[in-house]
Design an enzyme around this catalytic site. Structure first.
Site, PDB file in Angstrom:
ATOM      1  N   HIS A 150       0.881  -1.054   0.038  1.00 39.37           N
ATOM      2  CA  HIS A 150       0.002   0.072   0.013  1.00 39.37           C
ATOM      3  C   HIS A 150       1.133   1.261  -0.060  1.00 39.37           C
ATOM      4  CE1 HIS A 150      -3.574   2.218   2.091  1.00 39.37           C
ATOM      5  NE2 HIS A 150      -3.285   2.875   0.749  1.00 39.37           N
ATOM      6  N   GLU A 177      -1.715  -1.509  -3.592  1.00 35.29           N
ATOM      7  CA  GLU A 177      -3.035  -0.933  -2.916  1.00 35.29           C
ATOM      8  C   GLU A 177      -2.779   0.500  -3.064  1.00 35.29           C
ATOM      9  OE1 GLU A 177      -4.286  -4.275   0.165  1.00 35.29           O
ATOM     10  OE2 GLU A 177      -3.445  -2.641   1.002  1.00 35.29           O
ATOM     11  N   HIS A 201      -8.100  -7.951   5.645  1.00 29.38           N
ATOM     12  CA  HIS A 201      -8.101  -7.031   6.777  1.00 29.38           C
ATOM     13  C   HIS A 201      -8.458  -7.565   7.893  1.00 29.38           C
ATOM     14  CE1 HIS A 201      -7.756  -2.646   7.685  1.00 29.38           C
ATOM     15  NE2 HIS A 201      -8.709  -2.951   8.744  1.00 29.38           N
TER      16      HIS A 201
END
Length: 257
Positions: free
Chosen positions: A41, A68, A210
Protein backbone atom coordinates in the site's frame (compact mmCIF):
# COMPACT_ATOMS: atom_id res chain seq x y z
CA UNK A 1 -6.23 -20.59 -1.86
CA UNK A 2 -3.63 -17.95 -2.71
CA UNK A 3 -1.83 -15.79 -0.16
CA UNK A 4 -0.94 -12.19 -0.86
CA UNK A 5 1.68 -11.13 1.68
CA UNK A 6 1.30 -7.48 2.60
CA UNK A 7 4.72 -6.14 3.59
CA UNK A 8 3.64 -2.63 4.64
CA UNK A 9 4.52 -3.22 8.28
CA UNK A 10 8.12 -4.01 7.39
CA UNK A 11 8.21 -0.48 5.99
CA UNK A 12 6.52 0.84 9.15
CA UNK A 13 9.45 -0.50 11.19
CA UNK A 14 11.96 1.01 8.78
CA UNK A 15 10.27 4.41 8.79
CA UNK A 16 10.18 4.45 12.60
CA UNK A 17 13.89 5.33 12.48
CA UNK A 18 14.07 6.69 8.92
CA UNK A 19 16.84 4.26 8.01
CA UNK A 20 17.24 1.54 5.39
CA UNK A 21 16.76 -1.38 7.77
CA UNK A 22 14.81 -3.64 7.60
CA UNK A 23 15.20 -3.77 3.84
CA UNK A 24 11.76 -3.89 2.22
CA UNK A 25 13.17 -5.43 -0.95
CA UNK A 26 14.64 -8.32 1.04
CA UNK A 27 11.22 -8.82 2.63
CA UNK A 28 9.68 -8.81 -0.84
CA UNK A 29 12.07 -11.55 -1.99
CA UNK A 30 11.06 -13.73 0.96
CA UNK A 31 7.36 -13.03 0.38
CA UNK A 32 7.76 -13.80 -3.32
CA UNK A 33 9.46 -17.12 -2.60
CA UNK A 34 7.02 -18.40 0.01
CA UNK A 35 3.76 -16.56 -0.75
CA UNK A 36 1.79 -16.18 -3.96
CA UNK A 37 1.70 -12.41 -4.33
CA UNK A 38 3.25 -9.28 -2.82
CA UNK A 39 0.78 -6.66 -1.63
CA UNK A 40 1.98 -3.11 -0.96
CA UNK A 41 0.00 0.00 0.00
CA UNK A 42 1.57 3.26 -1.16
CA UNK A 43 -0.37 5.87 0.78
CA UNK A 44 -0.83 9.52 -0.15
CA UNK A 45 1.23 10.61 2.86
CA UNK A 46 3.92 7.95 2.19
CA UNK A 47 3.87 7.02 5.87
CA UNK A 48 5.45 3.62 5.18
CA UNK A 49 6.04 2.34 1.62
CA UNK A 50 7.73 4.82 -0.73
CA UNK A 51 7.64 5.19 -4.50
CA UNK A 52 11.12 3.69 -4.84
CA UNK A 53 9.97 0.62 -2.89
CA UNK A 54 7.27 -0.09 -5.44
CA UNK A 55 9.66 0.55 -8.33
CA UNK A 56 12.34 -1.79 -6.96
CA UNK A 57 9.91 -4.56 -6.07
CA UNK A 58 8.32 -4.51 -9.52
CA UNK A 59 11.76 -4.41 -11.15
CA UNK A 60 13.40 -7.21 -9.19
CA UNK A 61 10.63 -9.55 -7.99
CA UNK A 62 9.07 -12.20 -10.20
CA UNK A 63 5.84 -12.54 -8.20
CA UNK A 64 2.66 -10.65 -9.04
CA UNK A 65 2.57 -7.25 -7.32
CA UNK A 66 -0.72 -5.98 -5.94
CA UNK A 67 -0.53 -2.22 -5.37
CA UNK A 68 -3.08 -0.84 -2.94
CA UNK A 69 -3.76 2.86 -3.44
CA UNK A 70 -6.39 5.55 -3.14
CA UNK A 71 -7.93 7.49 -6.01
CA UNK A 72 -4.96 9.82 -6.02
CA UNK A 73 -3.74 11.11 -9.38
CA UNK A 74 -0.06 11.06 -8.40
CA UNK A 75 -0.12 7.42 -7.27
CA UNK A 76 -2.36 6.29 -10.12
CA UNK A 77 0.10 7.85 -12.56
CA UNK A 78 2.89 5.99 -10.76
CA UNK A 79 0.94 2.76 -11.26
CA UNK A 80 0.44 3.51 -14.95
CA UNK A 81 4.19 4.08 -15.28
CA UNK A 82 5.40 1.04 -13.29
CA UNK A 83 2.58 -1.38 -14.21
CA UNK A 84 2.05 -3.69 -11.24
CA UNK A 85 0.08 -6.85 -11.96
CA UNK A 86 -2.92 -5.46 -10.09
CA UNK A 87 -4.11 -2.24 -8.51
CA UNK A 88 -6.53 -2.54 -5.61
CA UNK A 89 -8.34 0.75 -5.11
CA UNK A 90 -8.91 1.50 -1.43
CA UNK A 91 -10.32 4.40 0.60
CA UNK A 92 -7.86 6.48 2.56
CA UNK A 93 -8.02 8.99 5.40
CA UNK A 94 -4.88 10.69 6.64
CA UNK A 95 -5.82 10.34 10.31
CA UNK A 96 -6.60 6.60 10.21
CA UNK A 97 -4.22 3.96 11.56
CA UNK A 98 -5.33 1.48 8.89
CA UNK A 99 -7.98 1.25 6.18
CA UNK A 100 -11.23 1.53 8.11
CA UNK A 101 -13.85 0.57 5.55
CA UNK A 102 -14.62 -0.23 1.96
CA UNK A 103 -14.32 2.08 -1.02
CA UNK A 104 -17.12 4.52 -1.85
CA UNK A 105 -18.24 3.25 -5.25
CA UNK A 106 -20.09 6.45 -6.16
CA UNK A 107 -16.86 8.45 -6.52
CA UNK A 108 -16.92 10.38 -9.80
CA UNK A 109 -13.29 9.49 -10.64
CA UNK A 110 -13.68 5.77 -10.06
CA UNK A 111 -14.96 4.59 -13.44
CA UNK A 112 -12.42 6.71 -15.32
CA UNK A 113 -9.55 5.44 -13.15
CA UNK A 114 -10.58 1.81 -13.66
CA UNK A 115 -10.66 2.29 -17.42
CA UNK A 116 -7.22 3.93 -17.48
CA UNK A 117 -5.65 1.12 -15.49
CA UNK A 118 -7.29 -1.62 -17.52
CA UNK A 119 -6.26 0.07 -20.77
CA UNK A 120 -2.68 -0.24 -19.48
CA UNK A 121 -3.25 -4.00 -18.95
CA UNK A 122 -3.38 -3.63 -15.17
CA UNK A 123 -5.95 -5.77 -13.39
CA UNK A 124 -8.25 -3.75 -11.13
CA UNK A 125 -9.65 -4.83 -7.78
CA UNK A 126 -11.99 -2.83 -5.56
CA UNK A 127 -11.67 -3.08 -1.77
CA UNK A 128 -15.31 -3.05 -0.71
CA UNK A 129 -17.56 -3.52 2.26
CA UNK A 130 -19.19 -6.96 2.15
CA UNK A 131 -22.57 -5.86 0.80
CA UNK A 132 -24.59 -7.15 -2.14
CA UNK A 133 -25.15 -3.58 -3.32
CA UNK A 134 -21.42 -2.87 -3.52
CA UNK A 135 -20.83 -6.14 -5.37
CA UNK A 136 -23.43 -5.18 -7.99
CA UNK A 137 -21.82 -1.76 -8.32
CA UNK A 138 -18.37 -3.33 -8.70
CA UNK A 139 -19.67 -5.47 -11.55
CA UNK A 140 -21.24 -2.45 -13.22
CA UNK A 141 -17.93 -0.60 -12.92
CA UNK A 142 -16.30 -3.52 -14.79
CA UNK A 143 -13.74 -4.35 -12.13
CA UNK A 144 -12.23 -7.81 -12.54
CA UNK A 145 -11.65 -8.43 -8.84
CA UNK A 146 -13.19 -7.48 -5.52
CA UNK A 147 -11.63 -7.74 -2.08
CA UNK A 148 -14.10 -8.10 0.77
CA UNK A 149 -13.26 -6.05 3.85
CA UNK A 150 -13.08 -8.53 6.74
CA UNK A 151 -12.40 -5.97 9.47
CA UNK A 152 -15.77 -6.28 11.20
CA UNK A 153 -15.53 -10.08 11.15
CA UNK A 154 -12.02 -9.87 12.65
CA UNK A 155 -13.11 -7.43 15.36
CA UNK A 156 -15.99 -9.69 16.38
CA UNK A 157 -13.70 -12.72 16.47
CA UNK A 158 -11.26 -10.83 18.69
CA UNK A 159 -14.05 -9.73 21.03
CA UNK A 160 -15.32 -13.30 21.33
CA UNK A 161 -12.17 -15.39 21.43
CA UNK A 162 -9.44 -13.21 22.95
CA UNK A 163 -8.93 -11.02 26.00
CA UNK A 164 -8.98 -7.80 23.95
CA UNK A 165 -12.25 -6.75 25.59
CA UNK A 166 -10.32 -6.31 28.85
CA UNK A 167 -7.51 -4.22 27.37
CA UNK A 168 -7.00 -0.67 26.16
CA UNK A 169 -7.60 -1.93 22.61
CA UNK A 170 -11.23 -2.96 23.25
CA UNK A 171 -13.83 -1.71 20.78
CA UNK A 172 -16.46 -0.47 23.19
CA UNK A 173 -19.13 -0.20 20.48
CA UNK A 174 -19.19 -4.00 20.19
CA UNK A 175 -20.16 -4.46 23.83
CA UNK A 176 -19.26 -7.49 25.94
CA UNK A 177 -22.43 -9.59 25.85
CA UNK A 178 -21.13 -12.93 24.58
CA UNK A 179 -24.47 -14.15 23.26
CA UNK A 180 -24.94 -10.99 21.22
CA UNK A 181 -21.34 -11.09 19.98
CA UNK A 182 -21.73 -14.72 18.91
CA UNK A 183 -24.89 -13.88 16.96
CA UNK A 184 -23.15 -10.94 15.26
CA UNK A 185 -20.12 -13.07 14.46
CA UNK A 186 -22.18 -15.82 12.84
CA UNK A 187 -24.19 -13.25 10.89
CA UNK A 188 -21.05 -11.55 9.59
CA UNK A 189 -19.49 -14.85 8.53
CA UNK A 190 -22.70 -15.78 6.70
CA UNK A 191 -22.67 -12.36 5.06
CA UNK A 192 -19.11 -12.86 3.81
CA UNK A 193 -20.12 -16.20 2.32
CA UNK A 194 -23.23 -14.72 0.68
CA UNK A 195 -21.21 -11.85 -0.80
CA UNK A 196 -18.47 -14.17 -2.07
CA UNK A 197 -21.07 -16.35 -3.79
CA UNK A 198 -22.74 -13.30 -5.35
CA UNK A 199 -19.43 -11.98 -6.64
CA UNK A 200 -18.57 -15.34 -8.19
CA UNK A 201 -22.02 -15.59 -9.80
CA UNK A 202 -21.43 -12.20 -11.41
CA UNK A 203 -18.07 -13.33 -12.81
CA UNK A 204 -15.90 -11.41 -10.36
CA UNK A 205 -12.83 -12.91 -8.74
CA UNK A 206 -13.17 -12.62 -4.97
CA UNK A 207 -10.42 -11.93 -2.44
CA UNK A 208 -10.69 -11.03 1.23
CA UNK A 209 -8.55 -9.20 3.72
CA UNK A 210 -8.16 -6.91 6.72
CA UNK A 211 -7.56 -8.04 10.27
CA UNK A 212 -7.11 -11.70 9.33
CA UNK A 213 -4.68 -13.64 11.50
CA UNK A 214 -3.61 -17.11 12.58
CA UNK A 215 -6.58 -17.51 14.92
CA UNK A 216 -9.47 -16.20 12.80
CA UNK A 217 -8.56 -17.18 9.25
CA UNK A 218 -9.90 -20.76 9.17
CA UNK A 219 -13.64 -19.95 8.90
CA UNK A 220 -12.91 -17.60 5.98
CA UNK A 221 -10.83 -20.28 4.24
CA UNK A 222 -13.93 -22.50 4.21
CA UNK A 223 -15.73 -20.04 1.93
CA UNK A 224 -14.81 -21.74 -1.33
CA UNK A 225 -15.69 -18.76 -3.53
CA UNK A 226 -12.86 -16.72 -1.98
CA UNK A 227 -9.75 -17.46 -4.02
CA UNK A 228 -7.20 -15.20 -2.30
CA UNK A 229 -6.40 -13.66 1.06
CA UNK A 230 -4.25 -10.57 1.56
CA UNK A 231 -2.68 -10.62 5.02
CA UNK A 232 0.03 -8.39 6.44
CA UNK A 233 0.17 -7.19 10.04
CA UNK A 234 -0.34 -10.59 11.66
CA UNK A 235 2.34 -12.21 9.48
CA UNK A 236 4.85 -9.44 10.20
CA UNK A 237 4.01 -9.58 13.92
CA UNK A 238 4.58 -13.35 13.96
CA UNK A 239 7.83 -12.92 12.04
CA UNK A 240 9.35 -10.99 14.96
CA UNK A 241 9.46 -14.31 16.82
CA UNK A 242 9.72 -16.92 14.05
CA UNK A 243 11.28 -15.13 11.08
CA UNK A 244 9.39 -13.97 8.00
CA UNK A 245 9.80 -17.20 6.03
CA UNK A 246 8.35 -19.34 8.81
CA UNK A 247 5.52 -16.87 9.46
CA UNK A 248 4.48 -17.00 5.80
CA UNK A 249 4.75 -20.79 5.61
CA UNK A 250 2.67 -21.17 8.76
CA UNK A 251 -0.09 -19.02 7.25
CA UNK A 252 0.13 -20.93 3.97
CA UNK A 253 -0.44 -24.15 5.89
CA UNK A 254 -3.50 -22.70 7.63
CA UNK A 255 -5.16 -21.62 4.38
CA UNK A 256 -4.59 -24.90 2.54
CA UNK A 257 -7.77 -26.49 1.20
Amino acid sequence: MLLGVNIDHIAVLRQARMVNDPDLLEAAFIAAKHGDQITLHVREDRRHAQDFDLENIIKFCKSPINLECALNDEILNLALKLKPHRVTLVPEKREELTTEGGLCLNHTKLKQSIEKLQNANIEVSLFINPSLEDIEKSKNLKAQFIELHTGHYANLHNALFSNISHTAFALKELGQDKKNLQAQFEKELQNLELCAKKGTELGLKVAAGHGLNYKNVKPVVKIKEICELNIGQSIVARSVFTGLQNAILEMKELIKR
